[in-house]
Scaffold this motif. Sequence first.
Motif, PDB file in Angstrom:
ATOM      1  N   CYS A  51       0.747  -1.182  -0.032  1.00 43.95           N
ATOM      2  CA  CYS A  51       0.095  -0.186   0.028  1.00 43.95           C
ATOM      3  C   CYS A  51       0.841   1.149   0.026  1.00 43.95           C
ATOM      4  CB  CYS A  51      -0.964  -0.033   1.250  1.00 43.95           C
ATOM      5  SG  CYS A  51      -1.680   1.362   1.692  1.00 43.95           S
ATOM      6  N   HIS A  53       0.367   4.060   0.872  1.00 46.12           N
ATOM      7  CA  HIS A  53      -0.125   4.973   2.136  1.00 46.12           C
ATOM      8  C   HIS A  53       0.430   4.507   3.410  1.00 46.12           C
ATOM      9  CE1 HIS A  53      -3.164   6.824  -0.550  1.00 46.12           C
ATOM     10  NE2 HIS A  53      -3.595   5.748  -0.597  1.00 46.12           N
ATOM     11  N   CYS A  54       0.494   3.244   3.688  1.00 44.38           N
ATOM     12  CA  CYS A  54       0.966   2.592   4.815  1.00 44.38           C
ATOM     13  C   CYS A  54       2.187   1.494   4.672  1.00 44.38           C
ATOM     14  CB  CYS A  54       0.044   2.048   6.017  1.00 44.38           C
ATOM     15  SG  CYS A  54      -0.705   0.524   5.242  1.00 44.38           S
ATOM     16  N   SER A  56       1.515  -1.564   3.975  1.00 44.86           N
ATOM     17  CA  SER A  56       0.983  -2.850   4.388  1.00 44.86           C
ATOM     18  C   SER A  56       1.072  -3.786   2.947  1.00 44.86           C
ATOM     19  CB  SER A  56      -0.346  -2.904   4.981  1.00 44.86           C
ATOM     20  OG  SER A  56      -0.965  -4.144   4.817  1.00 44.86           O
ATOM     21  N   CYS A  73      -6.639  -0.986   0.861  1.00 53.17           N
ATOM     22  CA  CYS A  73      -5.597  -1.753   1.748  1.00 53.17           C
ATOM     23  C   CYS A  73      -6.352  -2.181   2.863  1.00 53.17           C
ATOM     24  CB  CYS A  73      -4.628  -0.541   2.269  1.00 53.17           C
ATOM     25  SG  CYS A  73      -3.759  -0.866   3.639  1.00 53.17           S
ATOM     26  N   CYS A  76      -4.954   0.156   6.252  1.00 55.61           N
ATOM     27  CA  CYS A  76      -5.321   1.498   6.599  1.00 55.61           C
ATOM     28  C   CYS A  76      -6.542   1.819   6.047  1.00 55.61           C
ATOM     29  CB  CYS A  76      -4.179   2.497   6.171  1.00 55.61           C
ATOM     30  SG  CYS A  76      -4.148   2.575   4.305  1.00 55.61           S
TER      31      CYS A  76
HETATM   32 ZN   LIG Z   1      -2.375   0.995   3.697  1.00 50.51          ZN
END
Ligand SMILES: [Zn+2]
Length: 317
Positions: A51, A53-54, A56, A73, A76
Amino acid sequence: MRQSRVEKILPSIGNMTAEECSQLKQALKARESQVEGSVVLQKRSENIAGCPHCGSASFKKWGRYKGNQRFRCEDCAKTFSPITGTPLAGLRHGEKHIANAKYMVAGMTVRKTAEALDVSVATAFRWRHRFLEAMSEMNPVELSGIVEADETFFRESFKGRKKDMPRKSKSRGEPASQRGLSREQIPVLVARDRSTGKTLTQVLPSRTARDIGVVLVPALAADAVLCSDNASAYRTLAKAAGIELRCVPANPKKKGKGEVYHIQNVNAYDSRLKGWMFRFRGVATKNLPNYLGWHRYLDVPKSRPTPKKFLTGALGD
Ligand SMILES: [Zn+2]
């Protein structure tokens, strides 16, 4: 059996007029470039590691949006596409990016690109610089063996700037107010690895040994032999950093035949760069690093990158 889409079209091609042929050709060309762009995006979707963003690694497919696969995701809960987090994220008309890449490989001006893509000049300009931002960061990591270095100059330009002009506007083509070197000339370092042709080009704040050294020294391999003109800055920085330096005689007539230590490759690169830049009729100084990166990317021995490779490069792959 259901006819394929192509089988349905083919019979009507037989009695097309010349005008219809050219219309069809155009439509096919447009479609082709869309598909080529999807190939690049499709490949990205298959290779997403985590992901954006995070980070993962647990994410799932989450429908399609404007033809692009989206993901969600599981950690998140945010969604993303194959271009989230790349310089091209958030740009509309995704299907036109591959065509844009093609025009950039050809070195087309913004105005002509806008016309060909049927977007506004402002949009074409924004796309161009999003593409280039990604590339201007890429300078070769290491220059080794004989490395030629010299500076070249570009006239300072505030093109496109409407407010807070540091000086009175000039009309195009007006000469710099001082002859020779002045503050209106922006120095750019050009260093080239003679054996690989890897080239470093970077805007310098000044031509002092310190400012050149900060850019050049970290790029030099331990075995590098630096060739420069007789400027004292190179002697100073080479001494300080313990680099082997060969200065080229200022008078080329004194140069012996077959002399290995020269800066002709850098000079040749510089004239290719200047020749290529000419079409843009002066670029804003703040955008100069982008143009330098663009030219570095295109100026490769033998073959130019394909639009597909260019788009892939802009996506940071
Ligand atoms: Zn994420």
